[in-house]
Design an enzyme around this catalytic site. Structure first.
Site, PDB file in Angstrom:
ATOM      1  N   SER A  92       0.844  -1.194   0.000  1.00  0.00           N
ATOM      2  CA  SER A  92       0.000   0.000   0.000  1.00  0.00           C
ATOM      3  C   SER A  92       0.876   1.240   0.000  1.00  0.00           C
ATOM      4  O   SER A  92       1.910   1.279   0.645  1.00  0.00           O
ATOM      5  CB  SER A  92      -0.915   0.028   1.233  1.00  0.00           C
ATOM      6  OG  SER A  92      -1.721   1.183   1.228  1.00  0.00           O
ATOM      7  N   HIS A 105      -8.021  -3.987   3.136  1.00  0.00           N
ATOM      8  CA  HIS A 105      -7.545  -2.597   3.181  1.00  0.00           C
ATOM      9  C   HIS A 105      -8.159  -1.794   2.044  1.00  0.00           C
ATOM     10  O   HIS A 105      -8.662  -0.684   2.238  1.00  0.00           O
ATOM     11  CB  HIS A 105      -6.022  -2.602   3.093  1.00  0.00           C
ATOM     12  CG  HIS A 105      -5.388  -1.302   2.683  1.00  0.00           C
ATOM     13  ND1 HIS A 105      -5.426  -0.827   1.382  1.00  0.00           N
ATOM     14  CD2 HIS A 105      -4.681  -0.384   3.387  1.00  0.00           C
ATOM     15  CE1 HIS A 105      -4.794   0.331   1.309  1.00  0.00           C
ATOM     16  NE2 HIS A 105      -4.328   0.614   2.509  1.00  0.00           N
ATOM     17  N   ASN A 106      -8.134  -2.358   0.841  1.00  0.00           N
ATOM     18  CA  ASN A 106      -8.672  -1.629  -0.308  1.00  0.00           C
ATOM     19  C   ASN A 106     -10.185  -1.507  -0.249  1.00  0.00           C
ATOM     20  O   ASN A 106     -10.754  -0.520  -0.706  1.00  0.00           O
ATOM     21  CB  ASN A 106      -8.242  -2.313  -1.606  1.00  0.00           C
ATOM     22  CG  ASN A 106      -6.802  -2.008  -1.961  1.00  0.00           C
ATOM     23  OD1 ASN A 106      -5.985  -1.751  -1.083  1.00  0.00           O
ATOM     24  ND2 ASN A 106      -6.479  -2.029  -3.232  1.00  0.00           N
ATOM     25  N   LYS A 135      -4.462  -6.981   2.504  1.00  0.00           N
ATOM     26  CA  LYS A 135      -4.425  -5.852   1.558  1.00  0.00           C
ATOM     27  C   LYS A 135      -5.759  -5.706   0.825  1.00  0.00           C
ATOM     28  O   LYS A 135      -6.212  -4.592   0.553  1.00  0.00           O
ATOM     29  CB  LYS A 135      -3.288  -6.057   0.551  1.00  0.00           C
ATOM     30  CG  LYS A 135      -3.199  -4.986  -0.542  1.00  0.00           C
ATOM     31  CD  LYS A 135      -3.043  -3.575   0.047  1.00  0.00           C
ATOM     32  CE  LYS A 135      -2.598  -2.546  -0.968  1.00  0.00           C
ATOM     33  NZ  LYS A 135      -3.485  -2.371  -2.121  1.00  0.00           N
ATOM     34  N   GLU A 166     -10.763   1.293   2.001  1.00  0.00           N
ATOM     35  CA  GLU A 166     -10.418   2.493   1.228  1.00  0.00           C
ATOM     36  C   GLU A 166     -11.585   2.947   0.359  1.00  0.00           C
ATOM     37  O   GLU A 166     -11.868   4.147   0.254  1.00  0.00           O
ATOM     38  CB  GLU A 166      -9.197   2.163   0.370  1.00  0.00           C
ATOM     39  CG  GLU A 166      -8.719   3.242  -0.568  1.00  0.00           C
ATOM     40  CD  GLU A 166      -7.646   2.689  -1.484  1.00  0.00           C
ATOM     41  OE1 GLU A 166      -7.915   2.562  -2.699  1.00  0.00           O
ATOM     42  OE2 GLU A 166      -6.546   2.381  -0.988  1.00  0.00           O
TER      43      GLU A 166
END
Length: 263
Positions: A85, A138-139, A135, A142
């Site tokens: 990231s 995480h996105n 990840k 986001e």
């Protein structure tokens, strides 16, 4: 470990990682499908290889460590996944890394992650795929954060007040509860493109992680309404572009280097 590594795949992220490790004193061997990217790496002092065989022959030490910016699942290759990231600038200057795979393999390779990340900016999660899973979520998060920012700034844009939105973003970045890199990037986008974001597309592209997060959550029987709504908004924006879409697209352009201008 010996500071020697092969990098396969020299896109925006792969190139940044290769350059970063090279500057940290690593012997970096590079390979890419297109020859010009390999030649550019050679000009910068990296070791060029124009085939997988040539890359393997360029190594001075064993076992060989290769960072793949593309999938490769042949037998005999130990797999460790790394979610990265921070966008191209993070890859170039210090990123946040989420590392999967076995603890034993992680410990052997840890110096790579220490050198490529920001200070204390990496963590290991046991299990092949665990890093990419962290990840992916995480996105997904986001997506929701960017959607909320877009909706909020849209309300301010449409209000009766003649608000300087760049100034709003600036002051939000000064120790407010919602202070974040995203708000800072939005301030930069407003200064670059103006409050109407006329040059920015109101149709938001997406790379799949939000969709995968929603699908995975549903398979687990978990509800993720914010992430799901933000993903569906991106899909709908292809037919219904909006100012919210412009804000989210502008953010994607700032941190990820994505193409977000009107065609």
């Amino acid at each position: 470990m010996r500071r020697e590594i092969g990098i396969v795949g020299l896109g925006k992220m792969g190139t940044g990682i290769a350059q970063h490790l090279h500057e940290k004193g690593w012997r970096v061997i590079v390979y890419n499908r297109s020859k010009d990217k390999i030649d550019e790496g050679a000009k910068q002092g990296m070791i060029p290889s124009y085939s997988y065989r040539e890359m393997i022959e360029q190594f001075e030490n064993s076992p060989r460590v290769v960072w793949l910016m593309l999938p490769l699942g042949e037998k005999g290759i130990h797999y460790i996944d790394v979610g990265v990231s921070g966008g191209p600038s993070g890859a170039r200057n210090g990123a946040c890394l989420m590392v999967g795979g076995s603890k034993e393999l992680f410990q052997k390779l840890e110096q790579i992650y220490a050198d490529i990340s920001v200070a204390d900016g990496y963590a290991h999660f046991e299990g092949v795929g665990a890093g990419h899973f962290v990840k992916m979520v995480h996105n997904g998060i986001e997506y929701g954060m960017m959607q909320a920012i877009g909706e909020g700034f849209n309300v301010m844009k449409k209000s009766e007040y003649n608000l300087d939105l760049a100034e709003v973003a600036r002051v939000y970045s000064k120790k407010s509860v919602i202070e974040s890199r995203l708000i800072g990037w939005l301030e930069k986008a407003y200064k670059e493109f103006g409050p109407d974001l006329n040059a920015i597309s109101g149709a938001i592209s997406h790379s799949g992680e939000g969709k995968w997060t929603v699908e995975t959550a549903e398979e687990m029987g978990q509800s993720v309404p914010v992430i799901k709504d933000s993903y569906e908004f991106r899909v709908a924006s292809q037919q219904k572009p909006s100012y919210i879409g412009k804000v989210v697209s502008a953010l994607r352009g700032q941190f990820g280097g994505h193409a977000v201008k009107k065609k």
